[in-house]
Scaffold this motif. Structure first.
Motif, short mmCIF file in Angstrom:
data_model
loop_
_atom_site.label_atom_id
_atom_site.label_comp_id
_atom_site.label_asym_id
_atom_site.label_seq_id
_atom_site.Cartn_x
_atom_site.Cartn_y
_atom_site.Cartn_z
N ALA A 246 -20.85 -23.06 13.17
CA ALA A 246 -19.58 -22.45 12.75
C ALA A 246 -19.27 -22.76 11.30
CB ALA A 246 -18.45 -22.96 13.64
N THR A 247 -19.69 -23.92 10.82
CA THR A 247 -19.40 -24.33 9.44
C THR A 247 -20.59 -24.13 8.51
OG1 THR A 247 -20.06 -26.63 9.91
CG2 THR A 247 -17.74 -26.05 10.24
N SER A 248 -21.61 -23.42 8.98
CA SER A 248 -22.81 -23.14 8.20
C SER A 248 -23.44 -24.40 7.62
CB SER A 248 -22.48 -22.14 7.07
OG SER A 248 -22.00 -20.93 7.62
N THR A 299 -11.74 -23.88 8.47
CA THR A 299 -11.04 -22.65 8.11
C THR A 299 -10.51 -21.99 9.38
OG1 THR A 299 -12.97 -21.20 8.34
CG2 THR A 299 -12.67 -22.33 6.21
N PRO A 300 -9.55 -21.07 9.25
CA PRO A 300 -9.07 -20.36 10.44
C PRO A 300 -10.19 -19.65 11.21
CG PRO A 300 -7.56 -20.02 8.62
CD PRO A 300 -8.75 -20.73 8.05
N THR A 301 -11.14 -19.08 10.49
CA THR A 301 -12.26 -18.41 11.15
C THR A 301 -13.12 -19.39 11.93
OG1 THR A 301 -12.35 -16.68 9.46
CG2 THR A 301 -14.34 -17.01 10.79
N GLU A 302 -13.37 -20.55 11.34
CA GLU A 302 -14.16 -21.57 12.01
C GLU A 302 -13.44 -22.08 13.26
OE1 GLU A 302 -16.31 -23.10 7.86
OE2 GLU A 302 -14.63 -24.22 8.75
N ARG A 303 -12.13 -22.23 13.14
CA ARG A 303 -11.35 -22.69 14.30
C ARG A 303 -11.43 -21.67 15.44
NH1 ARG A 303 -4.90 -24.42 14.45
NH2 ARG A 303 -4.94 -25.24 16.60
N THR A 304 -11.38 -20.40 15.09
CA THR A 304 -11.49 -19.36 16.10
C THR A 304 -12.85 -19.40 16.79
OG1 THR A 304 -9.94 -17.92 14.91
CG2 THR A 304 -11.43 -16.87 16.49
N GLN A 305 -13.89 -19.61 16.02
CA GLN A 305 -15.23 -19.67 16.60
C GLN A 305 -15.39 -20.85 17.56
OE1 GLN A 305 -17.55 -19.78 12.95
NE2 GLN A 305 -18.02 -17.59 13.09
#
Length: 334
Positions: A246-248, A299-305
């Motif tokens: 998720a965090t690459s 990030t919000p995107t990472e949290r969603t994942q």
């Protein structure tokens, strides 16, 4: 709530169970940034220590000598699911270093991957030491032996040059006298080390410390794990793998048995170590995500994942949702 009860497990409208746990966040310069729970007790990191155990193999020049790459190094740090991407690579490493799988002392156990296990049973196959989730680490230890000319038959003995090198390296990174490190035997048969939880935090924070003596090897290990997270865990249902995905690879993580997790945030140059004191790993993901969100590390995107791990659902045998696993604590800032 008791300050050390960091996680509660609900059923219906009540809290049915609680998990006693501890967290420490440590900056690369050694400063304690935050904590929760009691952090001075002595504990094993179990498989979370694998990135440290891989340092001597890297420093021995073994990767270049046997033309091994970052994917192979990631597997040295793995507790893998015994999928083909793992077991085939372990065999490839052994072939390259010219040593036989019979030297692996880790022994077999059913794979974490149900698909792999079902395939073995369906084909009438046999579980071998290569199917151990620790076979990558053991292949890495044999790689050290091949590169240095040390005895591959005794690599699991605490007196072996490799195990002594690991012990010395851990003492340096954790800033703990070598004689104070308590030794045990891990589930896979090699020495395992116990030091205070706060010392584990110092040790892992050194991976992002500028000018550290073992810096080149540790940077290579972080790069390997972050770029090949599926080799560190598996292709599905592995929290440390999914956090790195998720965090690459900006955040590197490695779980250990009995409720241990280490996280290294390369952007914030800090480590997070977590120990669930009753050993139940179900509490690890919600604790880790609560800490990372408190640190503004996602990030919000990472949290969603990663949302399925934040408040995992408890289901019964019918698949019905009957409760949740909830991290319920605040970090104490230094």
């Amino acid at each position: 709530m008791n300050m050390s009860h960091l996680v509660r497990v609900t059923r219906g409208s009540i809290d049915e169970s609680w998990h006693d746990a501890a967290v420490v966040v440590t900056h690369a310069d050694g400063r304690r940034l935050a904590h929760a729970g009691e952090i001075d007790f002595v504990t094993f990191a179990r498989s979370s220590c694998k990135p440290i155990q891989a340092i001597p193999t890297v420093e021995a020049g073994a990767l270049a000598r046997y033309r091994l790459d970052l994917a192979d190094l990631a597997l040295f740090c793995a507790s893998h699911s015994s999928e083909h991407i793992h077991t085939d690579r372990v065999q490839s490493i052994l072939d390259r270093i010219g040593l036989d799988a019979s030297l692996l002392v880790c022994g077999p156990h059913p794979p974490h991957s149900h698909e792999t296990y079902e395939e073995i049973i369906r084909k009438g196959g046999e579980l071998t030491a290569i199917h151990s989730n620790c076979s990558g680490k053991h292949a890495g230890m044999l790689t050290y032996c091949a590169a240095t000319g040390s005895d591959p038959a005794t690599y699991a003995d605490v007196s072996h040059p490799l195990q002594q090198k690991i012990l010395t390296t851990l003492a340096e990174l954790a800033e703990v006298p070598q004689g104070d490190i308590i030794l045990g035997v891990d589930g896979c048969g090699v020495p395992v080390h116990a030091i205070p939880l706060a010392a584990w935090g110092r040790a892992f924070a050194k991976f992002v410390r500028n000018g550290e003596a073992h810096g080149p090897a540790m940077r290579e290990i972080l790069k390997a794990m972050g770029s090949h997270p599926e080799l560190v865990g598996g292709t599905k249902d592995r929290f440390d793998t999914d956090l790195m995905r998720a965090t690459s690879g900006r955040i590197v993580a490695k779980g250990g048995a009995e409720g241990f997790l280490m996280i290294i945030d390369t952007a914030q140059r800090a480590s997070v170590v977590i120990k669930v004191r009753d050993g139940n790993s179900r509490a690890i993901p919600p604790i880790a995500l609560r800490v990372l969100l408190s640190l503004d590390a996602l990030t919000p995107t990472e949290r969603t994942q990663l949302a399925p791990y934040e408040r995992p659902i408890v289901r019964n045998t019918q698949g019905r949702e009957v409760g949740e696993i909830i991290a319920d604590f605040e970090l104490v800032r230094a």
